[in-house]
Scaffold this motif. Structure first.
Motif, PDB file in Angstrom:
ATOM      1  N   GLU A 123     -33.669  -3.272  41.446  1.00  0.00           N
ATOM      2  CA  GLU A 123     -34.326  -3.910  40.290  1.00  0.00           C
ATOM      3  C   GLU A 123     -33.880  -5.376  40.252  1.00  0.00           C
ATOM      4  O   GLU A 123     -33.009  -5.752  39.485  1.00  0.00           O
ATOM      5  CB  GLU A 123     -33.938  -3.192  38.988  1.00  0.00           C
ATOM      6  N   CYS A 127     -35.411  -8.160  39.255  1.00  0.00           N
ATOM      7  CA  CYS A 127     -35.904  -9.038  38.186  1.00  0.00           C
ATOM      8  C   CYS A 127     -35.360  -8.600  36.830  1.00  0.00           C
ATOM      9  O   CYS A 127     -35.133  -7.412  36.589  1.00  0.00           O
ATOM     10  CB  CYS A 127     -37.427  -9.037  38.146  1.00  0.00           C
ATOM     11  N   CYS A 128     -35.185  -9.563  35.959  1.00  0.00           N
ATOM     12  CA  CYS A 128     -34.706  -9.299  34.602  1.00  0.00           C
ATOM     13  C   CYS A 128     -35.720  -8.425  33.864  1.00  0.00           C
ATOM     14  O   CYS A 128     -36.899  -8.749  33.799  1.00  0.00           O
ATOM     15  CB  CYS A 128     -34.501 -10.618  33.863  1.00  0.00           C
ATOM     16  N   ARG A 129     -35.245  -7.329  33.318  1.00  0.00           N
ATOM     17  CA  ARG A 129     -36.123  -6.379  32.630  1.00  0.00           C
ATOM     18  C   ARG A 129     -36.732  -6.985  31.369  1.00  0.00           C
ATOM     19  O   ARG A 129     -37.915  -6.798  31.091  1.00  0.00           O
ATOM     20  CB  ARG A 129     -35.334  -5.115  32.289  1.00  0.00           C
ATOM     21  N   GLU A 130     -35.945  -7.709  30.592  1.00  0.00           N
ATOM     22  CA  GLU A 130     -36.451  -8.303  29.354  1.00  0.00           C
ATOM     23  C   GLU A 130     -37.467  -9.403  29.639  1.00  0.00           C
ATOM     24  O   GLU A 130     -38.477  -9.513  28.949  1.00  0.00           O
ATOM     25  CB  GLU A 130     -35.297  -8.853  28.509  1.00  0.00           C
ATOM     26  N   THR A 168     -39.353  -9.620  32.269  1.00  0.00           N
ATOM     27  CA  THR A 168     -40.544  -8.954  32.794  1.00  0.00           C
ATOM     28  C   THR A 168     -41.411  -8.442  31.656  1.00  0.00           C
ATOM     29  O   THR A 168     -42.641  -8.544  31.718  1.00  0.00           O
ATOM     30  CB  THR A 168     -40.142  -7.797  33.740  1.00  0.00           C
ATOM     31  N   LYS A 169     -40.777  -7.919  30.593  1.00  0.00           N
ATOM     32  CA  LYS A 169     -41.534  -7.463  29.421  1.00  0.00           C
ATOM     33  C   LYS A 169     -42.308  -8.605  28.771  1.00  0.00           C
ATOM     34  O   LYS A 169     -43.351  -8.391  28.173  1.00  0.00           O
ATOM     35  CB  LYS A 169     -40.586  -6.859  28.371  1.00  0.00           C
ATOM     36  N   THR A 196     -41.145 -13.887  35.452  1.00  0.00           N
ATOM     37  CA  THR A 196     -40.422 -13.375  36.605  1.00  0.00           C
ATOM     38  C   THR A 196     -39.157 -14.196  36.771  1.00  0.00           C
ATOM     39  O   THR A 196     -39.205 -15.365  37.147  1.00  0.00           O
ATOM     40  CB  THR A 196     -41.285 -13.462  37.878  1.00  0.00           C
ATOM     41  N   ALA A 249     -32.578 -11.421  38.187  1.00  0.00           N
ATOM     42  CA  ALA A 249     -31.477 -10.841  37.412  1.00  0.00           C
ATOM     43  C   ALA A 249     -30.162 -11.094  38.130  1.00  0.00           C
ATOM     44  O   ALA A 249     -30.089 -11.035  39.359  1.00  0.00           O
ATOM     45  CB  ALA A 249     -31.690  -9.349  37.231  1.00  0.00           C
ATOM     46  N   GLN A 256     -29.422  -1.581  33.461  1.00  0.00           N
ATOM     47  CA  GLN A 256     -30.623  -2.408  33.492  1.00  0.00           C
ATOM     48  C   GLN A 256     -30.234  -3.775  34.034  1.00  0.00           C
ATOM     49  O   GLN A 256     -29.123  -4.248  33.811  1.00  0.00           O
ATOM     50  CB  GLN A 256     -31.270  -2.539  32.121  1.00  0.00           C
ATOM     51  N   SER A 257     -31.148  -4.394  34.756  1.00  0.00           N
ATOM     52  CA  SER A 257     -30.912  -5.725  35.298  1.00  0.00           C
ATOM     53  C   SER A 257     -31.361  -6.761  34.278  1.00  0.00           C
ATOM     54  O   SER A 257     -32.446  -6.652  33.714  1.00  0.00           O
ATOM     55  CB  SER A 257     -31.702  -5.906  36.593  1.00  0.00           C
ATOM     56  N   LEU A 258     -30.508  -7.763  34.048  1.00  0.00           N
ATOM     57  CA  LEU A 258     -30.821  -8.834  33.109  1.00  0.00           C
ATOM     58  C   LEU A 258     -30.404 -10.178  33.699  1.00  0.00           C
ATOM     59  O   LEU A 258     -29.497 -10.245  34.528  1.00  0.00           O
ATOM     60  CB  LEU A 258     -30.081  -8.641  31.785  1.00  0.00           C
TER      61      LEU A 258
END
Length: 106
Positions: A47, A49-52, A54-55, A59, A62, A84-86
């Motif tokens: 993972e 890329c930062c999850r937050e 991405t939401k 792009t 992380a 989670q990746s951030l």
């Protein structure tokens, strides 16, 4: 000619706060282990890329593996489903919001 105060601190510099007065969350010694470094590297490779971000449709790479449910609140340290990746700004924002949450007393 005016002189500066005799103290080594200049008036425009902020006062230094002794380290024992700075409130930091307790850092688990497990973060320093080779096992954590391996788990972190594996998670960031799956993972990247930062999850937050991405939401939000951005792009961003992380750099931090975060525990979704903080370990001090009952999240599993080695539970990969709790990772989670951030990016650093998102992690700082999340950590700041969690600082006021107290663990439930049983």
């Amino acid at each position: 000619m005016p002189t500066l105060p005799s103290s080594p601190r200049r008036p425009w510099q902020p006062k230094q706060v002794p380290k024992e007065y700075v409130a930091h969350a307790a850092r688990s010694p497990e973060y320093s282990t080779a096992r954590w470094q391996k788990a972190r590297k594996l998670h960031l490779s799956t993972e990247p890329c930062c999850r937050e971000c991405t939401k939000r449709g951005r792009t961003v790479v992380a750099t931090v593996v975060d525990h979704i449910l903080p370990v001090r609140l009952g999240g599993g340290f080695w539970d990969t489903r709790n990772y989670q990746s951030l990016c650093k700004p998102c992690h700082a924002r999340k950590s700041q919001s969690e600082r006021t949450i107290q663990p439930k007393q049983s």
